[in-house]
Design a protein around this motif. Structure first.
Motif, PDB file in Angstrom:
ATOM      1  N   UNK A 180      -2.778 -15.881   3.369  1.00 54.14           N
ATOM      2  CA  UNK A 180      -3.398 -14.893   4.260  1.00 54.14           C
ATOM      3  C   UNK A 180      -2.558 -14.701   5.524  1.00 54.14           C
ATOM      4  N   UNK A 181      -2.098 -15.796   6.103  1.00 54.02           N
ATOM      5  CA  UNK A 181      -1.280 -15.706   7.324  1.00 54.02           C
ATOM      6  C   UNK A 181       0.049 -15.022   7.034  1.00 54.02           C
ATOM      7  N   UNK A 182       0.682 -15.390   5.911  1.00 56.49           N
ATOM      8  CA  UNK A 182       1.985 -14.820   5.565  1.00 56.49           C
ATOM      9  C   UNK A 182       1.883 -13.323   5.295  1.00 56.49           C
ATOM     10  N   UNK A 183       0.898 -12.915   4.499  1.00 57.92           N
ATOM     11  CA  UNK A 183       0.752 -11.493   4.165  1.00 57.92           C
ATOM     12  C   UNK A 183       0.419 -10.679   5.412  1.00 57.92           C
ATOM     13  N   UNK A 184      -0.469 -11.205   6.249  1.00 63.11           N
ATOM     14  CA  UNK A 184      -0.807 -10.506   7.490  1.00 63.11           C
ATOM     15  C   UNK A 184       0.425 -10.375   8.388  1.00 63.11           C
ATOM     16  N   UNK A 185       1.189 -11.458   8.510  1.00 60.75           N
ATOM     17  CA  UNK A 185       2.383 -11.417   9.341  1.00 60.75           C
ATOM     18  C   UNK A 185       3.427 -10.448   8.810  1.00 60.75           C
ATOM     19  N   UNK A 186       3.633 -10.430   7.491  1.00 62.01           N
ATOM     20  CA  UNK A 186       4.601  -9.515   6.900  1.00 62.01           C
ATOM     21  C   UNK A 186       4.153  -8.066   7.060  1.00 62.01           C
ATOM     22  N   UNK A 187       2.844  -7.832   6.943  1.00 62.02           N
ATOM     23  CA  UNK A 187       2.334  -6.479   7.127  1.00 62.02           C
ATOM     24  C   UNK A 187       2.632  -5.949   8.517  1.00 62.02           C
ATOM     25  N   UNK A 188       2.455  -6.789   9.522  1.00 55.95           N
ATOM     26  CA  UNK A 188       2.775  -6.362  10.887  1.00 55.95           C
ATOM     27  C   UNK A 188       4.278  -6.235  11.089  1.00 55.95           C
ATOM     28  N   UNK A 189       5.051  -7.120  10.450  1.00 56.00           N
ATOM     29  CA  UNK A 189       6.496  -7.102  10.624  1.00 56.00           C
ATOM     30  C   UNK A 189       7.117  -5.806  10.094  1.00 56.00           C
ATOM     31  N   UNK A 190       6.671  -5.378   8.892  1.00 56.34           N
ATOM     32  CA  UNK A 190       7.206  -4.132   8.324  1.00 56.34           C
ATOM     33  C   UNK A 190       6.373  -2.921   8.732  1.00 56.34           C
ATOM     34  N   UNK A 191       5.275  -3.167   9.452  1.00 61.60           N
ATOM     35  CA  UNK A 191       4.396  -2.102   9.955  1.00 61.60           C
ATOM     36  C   UNK A 191       3.794  -1.279   8.818  1.00 61.60           C
ATOM     37  N   UNK A 192       3.258  -1.975   7.814  1.00 59.30           N
ATOM     38  CA  UNK A 192       2.556  -1.329   6.693  1.00 59.30           C
ATOM     39  C   UNK A 192       1.136  -1.878   6.665  1.00 59.30           C
ATOM     40  N   UNK A 193       0.179  -1.044   7.050  1.00 56.74           N
ATOM     41  CA  UNK A 193      -1.193  -1.534   7.162  1.00 56.74           C
ATOM     42  C   UNK A 193      -1.840  -1.799   5.807  1.00 56.74           C
ATOM     43  N   UNK A 194      -1.357  -1.139   4.763  1.00 54.57           N
ATOM     44  CA  UNK A 194      -1.871  -1.449   3.426  1.00 54.57           C
ATOM     45  C   UNK A 194      -1.587  -2.905   3.081  1.00 54.57           C
TER      46      UNK A 194
END
Length: 393
Positions: A180-194
């Motif tokens: 959960x932490x990794x996916x949330x962090x990657x989503x913010x890093x690449x700026x993809x809210x999906x």
């Protein structure tokens, strides 16, 4: 999207000029078109890469073909901008074939634990490398670098999941928290809210809340609805408290995960309104182990007799009050995502209870209908009070 406006009406009222309205329409069209293009592109790349791996079904051929696709993509990306989309697609199909094919071959050639360790390490290293390249690469190549980074992260999590599944339950909880932490962090890093929204899946799985499928039936299940609701409520509150202190980019991501938590909480409310809940049964209740079914059910009955229970009727009332409160809060603070979700689940709640609890009790409809009238008046007056304060301020 926090605000929805009717440009033609605002032009007619003189709030916007026609030129301003045209700019808003153009930007909205560009945004929606971009979403469609990205959805088609990503779906096609994933389908093609997985299809090639399954169709070719030979490690050597898959590796050669994947390298060829990757090389062709890099060659196209070095040329005219007009063809860059084809280069991106080719490069990512090749990378997908090499990554997925390599993972399959690792499990074919090695024991599961060794294969899991290999994928965990290799996937983690590749995630860091391509994350760095994503950060440093110019705009035209960021899509490819970011996508390969996400592919590597998926392989990393798959390998980690293999290891933890062999170690049983406690490690799976750690995996879900980490994922959960990794996916949330990657989503913010690449700026993809999906991608950010997908973090809710492993987060919910901490309490084994999730979905399953069998022929022609998709099912949501929540073995601990009360604890799941508290878990999701805590996540929503954290996101809402942090949001004012973040810039717009990160505020949009926290808002996205807060809405996903709200949806999961409502689905858990739906479960509780139908079945009630003996809180903690799957966590500290009887464990079957080697007991036969009859002894296990007897042990559950004894445990439930002394457990804290919330009945389905109590759940139904609390859920209704909560939905009304959230809808009012969302309307007054222009949180359209929460507002739409609250109305949707309000309709689901009403429809469910109509057939489950009140189908033969007309007085319930009379009471509910009459209560809605003063409630609507109160919301109208409250909105007027907020509007007057905003104008004075």
């Amino acid at each position: 999207m926090t605000h929805v406006i009717q440009t033609e009406t605002l032009v007619g009222e003189g709030v916007l000029t026609q030129a301003q309205a045209d700019i808003i329409k153009s930007r909205s069209r560009d945004l929606m078109t971009g979403l469609i293009i990205n959805a088609l592109l990503c779906g096609g790349i994933i389908a093609a890469a997985m299809g090639f791996v399954a169709w070719l079904a030979d490690p050597f051929v898959v590796a050669i073909s994947g390298a060829a696709f990757l090389g062709l993509g890099v060659f196209i990306l070095r040329g005219r901008d007009m063809l860059h989309m084809f280069g991106q697609a080719s490069a990512l199909i090749g990378a997908g074939m090499l990554g997925v094919g390599g993972a399959i071959e690792a499990f074919n050639q090695l024991p599961d634990e060794d294969a899991g360790l290999l994928l965990t390490g290799a996937g983690g290293l590749a995630t860091l490398v391509f994350g760095y390249l994503f950060f440093k690469t110019r705009q035209s190549g960021r899509f490819v670098m970011g996508a390969i980074m996400l592919l590597a992260a998926g392989i990393h999590l798959f390998g980690f999941g293999t290891i933890t599944s062999l170690a049983k339950d406690p490690s799976m909880i750690f995996l879900n928290i980490y994922a959960a932490i990794l996916v949330f962090g990657l989503g913010m890093f690449v700026n993809v809210r999906f991608l950010t929204a997908l973090a809710i899946i492993p987060f919910a799985q901490i309490l084994e809340t999730g979905t399953t499928y069998w022929h022609a039936a998709y099912v949501f299940y929540s073995p601990e609805p009360t604890l799941t609701i508290l878990q999701m409520t805590a996540l929503m509150l954290v996101c809402l408290i942090l949001a004012p202190h973040l810039n717009e980019r990160y505020r949009r991501h926290t808002g996205q995960i807060a809405i996903m938590a709200f949806i999961v909480a409502n689905l858990s409310f739906l479960v509780g309104s139908l079945f009630g809940d003996h809180v903690g049964q799957t966590l500290w209740g009887p464990i079957r182990n080697d007991m036969n079914w009859s002894d296990w059910h007897d042990a559950i009955d004894v445990w439930q007799a002394n457990a804290f229970e919330i009945t389905e009727h109590v759940y139904s009332i609390i859920w209704a009050i909560g939905l009304i409160g959230i809808a009012i809060f969302a309307a007054l603070t222009t949180r359209r995502g929460f507002f739409n979700a609250a109305l949707t689940f309000g309709a689901i709640h009403a429809y469910t209870q109509m057939f489950e609890s009140f189908y033969n009790q007309p007085l319930a409809y009379v009471i509910g209908g009459l209560a809605a009238i003063p409630l609507a008046w109160s919301i109208w007056r409250l909105n007027g009070w907020f509007s007057s304060r905003a104008q004075q301020g």
